[in-house]
Design a protein around this motif. Structure first.
Motif, PDB file in Angstrom:
ATOM      1  N   ILE A  12     108.524  56.500 -55.867  1.00  0.00           N
ATOM      2  CA  ILE A  12     107.804  55.367 -55.265  1.00  0.00           C
ATOM      3  C   ILE A  12     107.357  54.391 -56.353  1.00  0.00           C
ATOM      4  O   ILE A  12     107.412  53.181 -56.176  1.00  0.00           O
ATOM      5  CB  ILE A  12     106.580  55.872 -54.459  1.00  0.00           C
ATOM      6  CG1 ILE A  12     107.028  56.864 -53.373  1.00  0.00           C
ATOM      7  CG2 ILE A  12     105.822  54.710 -53.827  1.00  0.00           C
ATOM      8  CD1 ILE A  12     107.926  56.285 -52.324  1.00  0.00           C
ATOM      9  N   GLY A  13     106.923  54.936 -57.480  1.00  0.00           N
ATOM     10  CA  GLY A  13     106.548  54.080 -58.601  1.00  0.00           C
ATOM     11  C   GLY A  13     107.710  53.186 -59.001  1.00  0.00           C
ATOM     12  O   GLY A  13     107.535  51.984 -59.242  1.00  0.00           O
ATOM     13  N   ARG A  14     108.902  53.789 -59.031  1.00  0.00           N
ATOM     14  CA  ARG A  14     110.079  53.006 -59.425  1.00  0.00           C
ATOM     15  C   ARG A  14     110.407  51.956 -58.374  1.00  0.00           C
ATOM     16  O   ARG A  14     110.760  50.819 -58.706  1.00  0.00           O
ATOM     17  CB  ARG A  14     111.275  53.935 -59.664  1.00  0.00           C
ATOM     18  CG  ARG A  14     112.302  53.339 -60.580  1.00  0.00           C
ATOM     19  CD  ARG A  14     113.205  54.390 -61.194  1.00  0.00           C
ATOM     20  NE  ARG A  14     113.921  55.135 -60.173  1.00  0.00           N
ATOM     21  CZ  ARG A  14     113.859  56.460 -60.006  1.00  0.00           C
ATOM     22  NH1 ARG A  14     113.088  57.184 -60.801  1.00  0.00           N
ATOM     23  NH2 ARG A  14     114.556  57.062 -59.075  1.00  0.00           N
ATOM     24  N   VAL A  15     110.270  52.334 -57.086  1.00  0.00           N
ATOM     25  CA  VAL A  15     110.542  51.362 -56.018  1.00  0.00           C
ATOM     26  C   VAL A  15     109.583  50.174 -56.129  1.00  0.00           C
ATOM     27  O   VAL A  15     109.990  49.018 -55.997  1.00  0.00           O
ATOM     28  CB  VAL A  15     110.442  52.021 -54.625  1.00  0.00           C
ATOM     29  CG1 VAL A  15     110.427  50.968 -53.527  1.00  0.00           C
ATOM     30  CG2 VAL A  15     111.595  52.985 -54.410  1.00  0.00           C
ATOM     31  N   GLY A  46     103.593  59.387 -66.843  1.00  0.00           N
ATOM     32  CA  GLY A  46     104.302  58.511 -67.766  1.00  0.00           C
ATOM     33  C   GLY A  46     104.764  57.221 -67.117  1.00  0.00           C
ATOM     34  O   GLY A  46     105.623  56.525 -67.645  1.00  0.00           O
ATOM     35  N   LEU A  47     104.229  56.919 -65.923  1.00  0.00           N
ATOM     36  CA  LEU A  47     104.612  55.693 -65.220  1.00  0.00           C
ATOM     37  C   LEU A  47     103.475  54.706 -65.293  1.00  0.00           C
ATOM     38  O   LEU A  47     102.423  54.916 -64.700  1.00  0.00           O
ATOM     39  CB  LEU A  47     104.853  55.989 -63.741  1.00  0.00           C
ATOM     40  CG  LEU A  47     106.013  56.877 -63.392  1.00  0.00           C
ATOM     41  CD1 LEU A  47     105.888  57.349 -61.964  1.00  0.00           C
ATOM     42  CD2 LEU A  47     107.304  56.095 -63.585  1.00  0.00           C
ATOM     43  N   SER A  48     103.643  53.607 -66.008  1.00  0.00           N
ATOM     44  CA  SER A  48     102.517  52.689 -66.067  1.00  0.00           C
ATOM     45  C   SER A  48     102.798  51.412 -65.279  1.00  0.00           C
ATOM     46  O   SER A  48     102.110  50.424 -65.443  1.00  0.00           O
ATOM     47  CB  SER A  48     102.156  52.383 -67.516  1.00  0.00           C
ATOM     48  OG  SER A  48     103.318  52.080 -68.228  1.00  0.00           O
ATOM     49  N   LEU A  49     103.805  51.451 -64.408  1.00  0.00           N
ATOM     50  CA  LEU A  49     104.135  50.303 -63.546  1.00  0.00           C
ATOM     51  C   LEU A  49     104.263  49.009 -64.353  1.00  0.00           C
ATOM     52  O   LEU A  49     103.628  48.012 -64.038  1.00  0.00           O
ATOM     53  CB  LEU A  49     103.089  50.131 -62.443  1.00  0.00           C
ATOM     54  CG  LEU A  49     102.972  51.237 -61.391  1.00  0.00           C
ATOM     55  CD1 LEU A  49     102.013  50.813 -60.292  1.00  0.00           C
ATOM     56  CD2 LEU A  49     104.323  51.580 -60.784  1.00  0.00           C
TER      57      LEU A  49
END
Lengths: 117, 117
Positions: free
Chosen positions: B60-63, B95-98
């Motif tokens: 979802i973060g990637r989307v 590790g996802l900082s958008l």
């Protein structure tokens, strides 16, 4: 299982987008949450978007009417927007004409209606 | 089963309220619908409210990142609003900082951000 419908606060309006067919408890929870939010924010308008609903039964119809009446006594105007034509047909066939509930075709028109109120 | 998330059109903005934990197909459908709507309406801003989400996984973060990038090439700015503190913690721990996604605390602040863009 979703246990409440989020209420967005924008300017002097509250916006609710109903995305799921509401079971009865969820509808009553929305009614409670909305009255509480109108009172805590002093909102002057409530927009309820039902464009995703393919079915509105007599219970939900009554809840929409109740929300509108409760908002009115809290000095806020309620507009229901985005009703699908099929839903309008069913409602009237059910003998529910949503007396006292203002409607608009879409959110943008509903906003205008609230702004002019 | 909900098969798509409604997109509200308000002025020059599109507003999406995500109320359910999105499974992957729903997220991709949203991505398609949003790009199509930006192009058909000429919207300049996209507000995505995720205040109801208690969990945002890497997909979802990637989307969200993809939506933001796609909107940018269609000349619209995306703001993600209402992220719960726990979601922010989890995202960074994953590790996802958008990167490239603008955020705001709530819809009202997000609207202001878009208006000033």
């Amino acid at each position: 299982m979703q246990d409440r419908i989020p209420i967005l606060h924008m300017g002097s309006c509250l916006l609710v987008t109903i995305q799921v067919d509401m079971h009865d408890r969820l509808a009553l929870q929305l009614q409670d949450d909305l009255t509480e939010r109108i009172s805590s924010t002093g909102a002057k308008g409530v927009l309820i978007d039902i464009s995703s609903l393919e079915m509105v039964d007599s219970f939900i119809g009554r809840v929409l009417g109740n929300i509108s009446s409760m908002a009115r006594v809290l000095d806020a105007k309620t507009v229901v927007v985005g009703m699908q034509p099929a839903v309008a047909i069913t409602l009237v066939e059910l003998g529910l004409s949503l007396v006292g509930v203002s409607t608009a075709l879409n959110v943008e028109k509903g906003m205008k209606l609230l702004a002019n109120a």
